[in-house]
Structure formats: structure tokens, C-alpha cells
Design a protein around this motif. Structure first.
Motif, mmCIF file in Angstrom:
data_model
loop_
_atom_site.group_PDB
_atom_site.id
_atom_site.type_symbol
_atom_site.label_atom_id
_atom_site.label_comp_id
_atom_site.label_asym_id
_atom_site.label_seq_id
_atom_site.Cartn_x
_atom_site.Cartn_y
_atom_site.Cartn_z
ATOM 1 N N HIS A 1 18.890 -19.822 7.278
ATOM 2 C CA HIS A 1 19.649 -20.612 6.309
ATOM 3 C C HIS A 1 20.144 -21.924 6.899
ATOM 4 N N CYS A 2 20.189 -22.014 8.230
ATOM 5 C CA CYS A 2 20.651 -23.258 8.858
ATOM 6 C C CYS A 2 19.720 -24.432 8.537
ATOM 7 N N CYS B 1 21.024 -26.262 5.635
ATOM 8 C CA CYS B 1 22.472 -26.467 5.625
ATOM 9 C C CYS B 1 22.803 -27.942 5.817
ATOM 10 N N PHE C 1 27.203 -18.417 1.415
ATOM 11 C CA PHE C 1 26.048 -18.973 2.115
ATOM 12 C C PHE C 1 26.237 -18.826 3.620
ATOM 13 N N CYS C 2 27.417 -19.219 4.095
ATOM 14 C CA CYS C 2 27.707 -19.100 5.520
ATOM 15 C C CYS C 2 29.200 -19.314 5.708
ATOM 16 N N CYS D 1 27.862 -28.716 12.703
ATOM 17 C CA CYS D 1 27.983 -27.347 13.196
ATOM 18 C C CYS D 1 27.300 -27.176 14.549
ATOM 19 N N ALA E 1 29.182 -19.788 14.915
ATOM 20 C CA ALA E 1 27.910 -19.900 14.188
ATOM 21 C C ALA E 1 27.071 -18.643 14.376
ATOM 22 N N LYS E 2 26.515 -18.175 13.268
ATOM 23 C CA LYS E 2 25.478 -17.157 13.365
ATOM 24 C C LYS E 2 24.217 -17.848 12.864
ATOM 25 N N PRO F 1 24.522 -25.399 15.395
ATOM 26 C CA PRO F 1 24.420 -23.955 15.666
ATOM 27 C C PRO F 1 23.644 -23.636 16.938
ATOM 28 N N ARG G 1 30.863 -19.958 8.285
ATOM 29 C CA ARG G 1 31.183 -21.108 9.127
ATOM 30 C C ARG G 1 31.089 -22.389 8.313
ATOM 31 N N GLN G 2 30.069 -22.461 7.465
ATOM 32 C CA GLN G 2 29.942 -23.669 6.638
ATOM 33 C C GLN G 2 31.190 -23.847 5.782
ATOM 34 N N HIS H 1 24.560 -29.004 9.216
ATOM 35 C CA HIS H 1 23.864 -28.713 10.454
ATOM 36 C C HIS H 1 24.310 -29.631 11.600
ATOM 37 N N LEU I 1 34.027 -25.067 7.971
ATOM 38 C CA LEU I 1 33.867 -26.470 8.374
ATOM 39 C C LEU I 1 34.280 -27.391 7.237
HETATM 40 S S1 SF4 Z 1 24.201 -24.763 10.482
HETATM 41 FE FE1 SF4 Z 1 23.951 -22.570 10.099
HETATM 42 S S2 SF4 Z 1 25.700 -21.610 11.137
HETATM 43 FE FE2 SF4 Z 1 26.157 -23.775 10.943
HETATM 44 S S3 SF4 Z 1 27.324 -23.971 9.077
HETATM 45 FE FE3 SF4 Z 1 25.208 -24.352 8.530
HETATM 46 S S4 SF4 Z 1 24.379 -22.400 7.932
HETATM 47 FE FE4 SF4 Z 1 26.304 -21.967 9.001
#
Ligand code: SF4
Lengths: 343, 219
Positions: free
Chosen positions: B189-190, B193, B20-21, B199, B184-185, B201, B23-24, B196, B27
Motif C-alpha cells: 500500500h505504500c 501512499c 488505509f494505514c 513517512c 511504519a509497517k 517507510p 501511520r498515514q 511516502h 502523519l
Molecule cells: S508510506 Fe506506507 S507506512 Fe508510510 S504512511 Fe504511507 S502507507 Fe503508511
């Protein structure tokens, strides 16, 4: 941004808090004084030796609901925390920075920058809002001095120099703090800060507001996985929440001082709620303390735009958002720690 | 390739976060910062499983096992299969305590409906690879069950699927060893998430803190 949930303050002495299903039940002798669902709560704060059942402590720890014990006068006694977050990576980096004086100074200076900036804008705002009541040239002079300190701080890389600049800025700000008290001047005045014990009504109020703030800041730091006891400006001292003190630098004025001023200026409290002990210490009575807590809760619900995140959040989330930004800086996501610069 | 040390096993369920991500995933699994809702959810999930002894259910020629703990030393992962169906098959393998020969098929339950991309598949494939290693057998098939459509989808597993999962896991181990959280990209999808708030982002799309401070000071 995260949602601000309620803090439950228990100020009635001799109560017992226990768990009943998903609720906190507050009892005094045989009577049930209140029942609150846990899922609405972010923190529970008790004053005056309330007893808490182990089951409730466990439930709070599991859900990361802060559970804090204070004396009646708001001195911190203890906090119940669960298994700490496994965030050792973040904390180790925090310790590394703390061990390196220059790296510490780079973070610390932004806390101080925030403090002085906010102090300046408290004064600037007052000159705008109460142009006819205040000695404008006097305040403008202090404001200008604060600007100078700010420019100095901006390039400091040494903790001792930083403390020096911070100290003289504090003297400047304190020298006009009394001017900002516009009501009930016979009973509420500020001739300097004293805390152990507070010797006048204003100092008693400030001390109490700082306690409430420090509790919020400490919880915020812990909730993002930082160690509230390891600071950058404030160095290690056993039992002292140094990082919480660091972060309070930028929030004290804008959060707590302004709150105390508004209590006095809006006459939400009066001198009848304060009494003096034999040793000169000034103590608030229970009703006043309740009034202060009520005001604090209301203040936390008020919305502002976060100056760096540019997002609408409630005042109550300011400590959390700063803690989060600090954690992100420590993890290397940000080039500097962005202080809360209020205007 | 040497096997991973048990202490360095990653959670199988992390593959779906990683897909999914990244970075997620970092974290949650590297920084262990997660929002209350995720934490509580995972907590109750784990409890529910722990509270249940291994339930075996026999249906005709099938033996159905729920919440089966699996792991793989070569992949360095550990996790729990929602359901594994053991089907009687003369070409299968013996199971301790059971008569006859069986072939295992992992079934992974998903809340929603089938997705266009194949993000749900990797986790199932990893489970299948764990089962192969633990039972010393070769498998080629698993199932994804979608709660919303109440439909089960057959998932054939090819060699290149396995290579892909291996590559993803290697990348995860690499980040984990370095304790690195990718930047973070931010993207659509954020919005959905759950991390959020942790993160932030948007933060990285912003100007630098240095310029934020500069501009405030010059006001
Ligand atoms: S907010 Fe976006 S970049 Fe940050 S962890 Fe969630 S999906 Fe990834």
C-alpha cells in the motif's frame, strides 16, 4: 523523494512582482520582464528591494512557496510565511532537546561528525583527482588529523568539548583550502575566513554561497515543521536561525565550498567581476552574481545517491532530506540523526 | 461514557486514512505533515463546500442535501456528509422547515470502484451514527456511490458494524491523546501512499543510524 522544483531568483533591482491568475509577473516600470507559472516553483528569492504584491505573498504562503527578500549582496532581510504548520508536537520535542545540554550534544555531534567527515573526503578526493598538482603529503597529513578529530567527536557528549574539536578541525581544513584552488591563483586565494565584510574574492564567493545554502536549509527545516531558530549546537540568540546554522555545518564544505572551488577552477567567473570598496570590502558585480546563481541552480539539479537513504536524489534536495531525517529522529523513528556523509 | 470535548473532535474523513494505514493517519492528523497535493486538495474541497450554501434539492418524495456538516459528541468526531437524502416516510422524523416526516440516508461518494475489503464502509457508518445522534433517530442503511461504475451500493449497518467503528475511533483518540505516530509497517500500500516522502517507510527497514555511521567511519 519529493520533486525538486525551481527557485526563481529575481536579481534585477527595482522590479515589482505581482500575481496574475496562476502566474508571477515581473515588471519594471511599464515593461513585463517575465511571467512564470506558480506551480513550477518551490521558492522565490529576490535581491535588492523588489516589491511584491500582497496577493502574490498570499498565494506563495498558501502553496508553501518560500518567498525571501535579500539585499543586493545577499544579506537576508525577511521571509514571508503563512500560517505555520500545526506541528507543535514536533517543535515542542525539538525545544525539549534544545533545553537539555546532553541531548543537544548527541545531535550536535552528528552535525559536526558530518562536517569533519565531508571535509576529509573533499581533501581525499582532491588528492586522487589532482595527484600531480597537489602537495600530497601535506594534504594527507591534514586528512589524518581530521580522521582523529572524527574519532574524538564520535564519543563526545559535551557541547564545549565538541566546539573545541570542531574549531581545531576547521583550522586544519582551512590551512589547506588554498591548495584546492588550481586556477587563476593570482586573483583567487584563501588566507583565512573573513566575512564582515569579505576582504578578498574567495571570501566574497564563500559568503554568497553560504547565504544561498542557508536560505535553502532554512526553507527545508520549515517545510518539515521544525523551528529553524532553535538549535542544538548553536544556542538561542534572538534573530539567529540556530538550527539552520547547525545543519549547515555538515553541508557547508561539501555543498558550498566545493561549489565555489568549481566556479574558480572551471573559470566560470574571473576577477573582473569583483571590485573593492574603500573599506576593503570585496563586492561582486551583478553579472558575476547572476553567474553564481546560475551555477547554483545547475548544481542543484545534479544527481547523487543519498548515503543513508540510498536513494538517487538531486543535490538540491539534500537539505530537505536532512531536515526530514532530523524530524524523524526527533519524533523517535530513528536511533540517531544520520548526518550526510559524502564521499 | 462521557462526551468528548469539542476541541478533541477528530476529523471523520480520517477514518479512511486510518483504515488505509495508521501511520498515514497519524502523519496527517497528529503531526499535520502532509504533502502539498493532499493539502491543496483538501483545501479546495473545504473551500468548495464553504462557498456553497446548503443546497436543498427536492425530487418527488426526496429532499437532497449536499455537504451537510455532522458531528457526534459520543464518538468525538466531526465531518461533512457528501450527500444526505431525506426520504418521506410515515415512520420518519420531523425536519424543521419541512412538512411531513422523513428518514435520512447518508450517501458517500467514492472516486473509484467498489473494493474487495470494506474500507469504504466505516466512514459511511460513522456518518450514519452522527446523523442518528443529531436527529435522535435510529437508522439502518446508507449508500456508497462509486463514480467509476456510476453505481450505488446499499450498505446495511449492523450492530457489530457500529461496535467496530467505535473501536476504531477509540484507537484513533488514544493515539491522538498520546500524540503518538505508529511506526511504519511498509507494504504494497505504500506504493500508492501520498505521504511516502514524509513517512520514508524504507528508513525503518534499514540498519540503525549508529551502524551507518560506524561503517562510514571505518572506511
Ligand atoms: S508510506 Fe506506507 S507506512 Fe508510510 S504512511 Fe504511507 S502507507 Fe503508511
Amino acid at each position: 523523494m519529493k520533486k525538486l522544483l525551481n527557485t526563481l531568483f529575481v536579481t534585477t533591482p527595482d522590479t515589482y512582482l505581482s500575481l496574475d491568475g496562476e502566474n508571477i509577473v515581473i515588471r519594471r516600470e511599464e515593461n513585463i520582464l517575465g511571467r512564470y507559472p506558480l506551480h513550477n516553483l518551490e521558492a522565490v528569492c529576490t535581491f535588492g528591494y523588489a516589491g511584491v504584491s500582497p496577493a502574490l505573498m498570499g498565494s506563495c504562503a498558501e502553496r508553501s512557496i518560500g518567498l525571501t527578500f535579500m539585499t543586493r549582496n545577499g544579506r537576508f532581510l525577511a521571509r514571508v510565511t503563512g500560517e505555520s504548520r500545526g506541528n507543535v508536537v514536533l517543535r515542542k520535542e525539538q525545544y525539549r532537546i534544545s533545553d537539555a545540554e546532553r541531548r543537544s550534544a548527541l545531535v550536535a555531534r552528528n552535525f559536526i561528525l558530518g562536517k569533519i567527515y565531508n571535509a576529509k573526503w573533499i581533501l581525499e578526493r582532491a588528492t586522487r583527482d589532482y595527484a600531480l598538482r597537489l602537495d600530497i603529503p601535506r594534504i594527507k597529513k591534514v586528512s589524518a588529523a581530521l580522521s582523529e578529530s572524527m574519532n574524538l567527536v564520535h564519543s563526545v557528549e559535551d557541547l564545549d568539548i565538541l566546539r573545541g574539536v570542531e574549531g581545531s578541525a576547521a583550522v586544519q581544513y582551512n590551512s589547506v583550502f588554498d591548495d584546492l584552488i588550481l586556477q587563476q591563483k593570482e586573483d583567487f586565494f584563501f588566507h583565512g575566513r573573513n566575512k564582515r565584510p569579505p576582504l578578498d574574492n574567495v571570501n566574497a564567493l564563500l559568503s554568497f554561497a553560504y547565504t544561498l545554502l542557508s536560505n535553502d536549509v532554512r526553507s527545508a527545516l520549515e517545510s518539515v515543521g521544525l523551528d529553524a531558530y532553535v538549535g542544538f549546537l548553536h544556542r538561542d540568540r534572538p534573530g539567529r536561525a540556530s538550527l539552520a546554522l547547525d545543519m549547515m555545518e555538515e553541508l557547508r564544505g561539501v555543498y558550498a565550498d566545493r561549489f565555489v572551488l568549481s566556479l574558480i577552477n572551471k573559470k566560470l567567473i574571473n576577477s573582473k567581476g569583483f571590485y573593492r570598496k574603500e573599506n576593503g570590502a570585496v563586492i561582486m558585480d551583478d553579472d558575476t552574481r547572476k553567474q553564481v546563481i546560475k551555477g547554483w541552480q545547475e548544481r542543484k539539479q545534479e544527481k547523487i545517491i543519498h548515503p543513508y537513504l540510498n536513494e538517487k536524489i538531486s543535490w538540491g534536495l539534500v537539505p530537505y532530506s536532512q531536515a526530514l531525517l532530523l524530524a524523524r529522529y526527533i519524533r523517535g523513528d530513528l536511533d540517531e540523526y544520520p548526518p550526510f556523509l559524502w564521499k | 461514557m462521557p462526551d468528548y470535548n469539542e476541541d478533541d473532535y477528530l476529523l471523520l474523513s480520517g477514518i479512511q486514512h486510518f483504515n488505509f494505514c495508521r501511520r498515514q493517519w497519524a502523519l496527517i492528523h497528529v503531526e499535520q505533515q502532509w504533502e502539498e497535493n493532499v493539502r491543496t486538495l483538501e483545501g479546495t474541497y473545504v473551500h468548495r463546500i464553504a462557498d456553497q450554501p446548503l443546497l436543498r434539492e427536492k425530487r418527488g418524495n426526496k429532499l437532497i442535501v449536499r455537504a451537510l456538516p455532522v458531528h457526534s459528541g459520543t464518538l468525538g468526531i466531526t465531518g461533512i456528509c457528501d450527500v444526505v437524502e431525506f426520504v418521506r416516510d410515515p415512520a420518519g422524523i420531523p425536519l424543521s422547515g419541512e412538512e411531513g416526516l422523513y428518514f435520512p440516508y447518508p450517501v458517500e461518494y467514492k472516486r473509484g470502484k467498489p473494493k474487495k475489503n470494506d474500507s469504504d464502509r466505516s466512514q459511511l457508518i460513522a456518518q450514519l451514527m452522527c446523523l442518528e445522534e443529531m436527529l435522535a433517530c435510529d437508522l439502518s442503511l446508507g449508500y456508497l456511490y462509486y463514480n467509476e461504475t456510476k453505481h450505488r451500493v446499499e450498505v446495511p449497518v449492523t450492530l457489530s458494524d457500529r461496535e467496530q467503528v467505535k473501536a476504531v475511533l477509540q484507537e484513533m483518540h488514544h493515539y491522538f491523546t498520546k500524540k503518538h505516530t505508529p511506526k511504519a509497517k511498509a507494504g504494497p500500500h505504500c506504493q500508492s501512499c501520498s505521504l511516502h516522502n514524509v513517512c520514508l517507510p524504507e528508513m525503518l527497514k534499514k540498519r540503525s543510524v549508529a551502524s551507518y555511521i560506524e561503517s562510514r567511519l571505518s572506511e
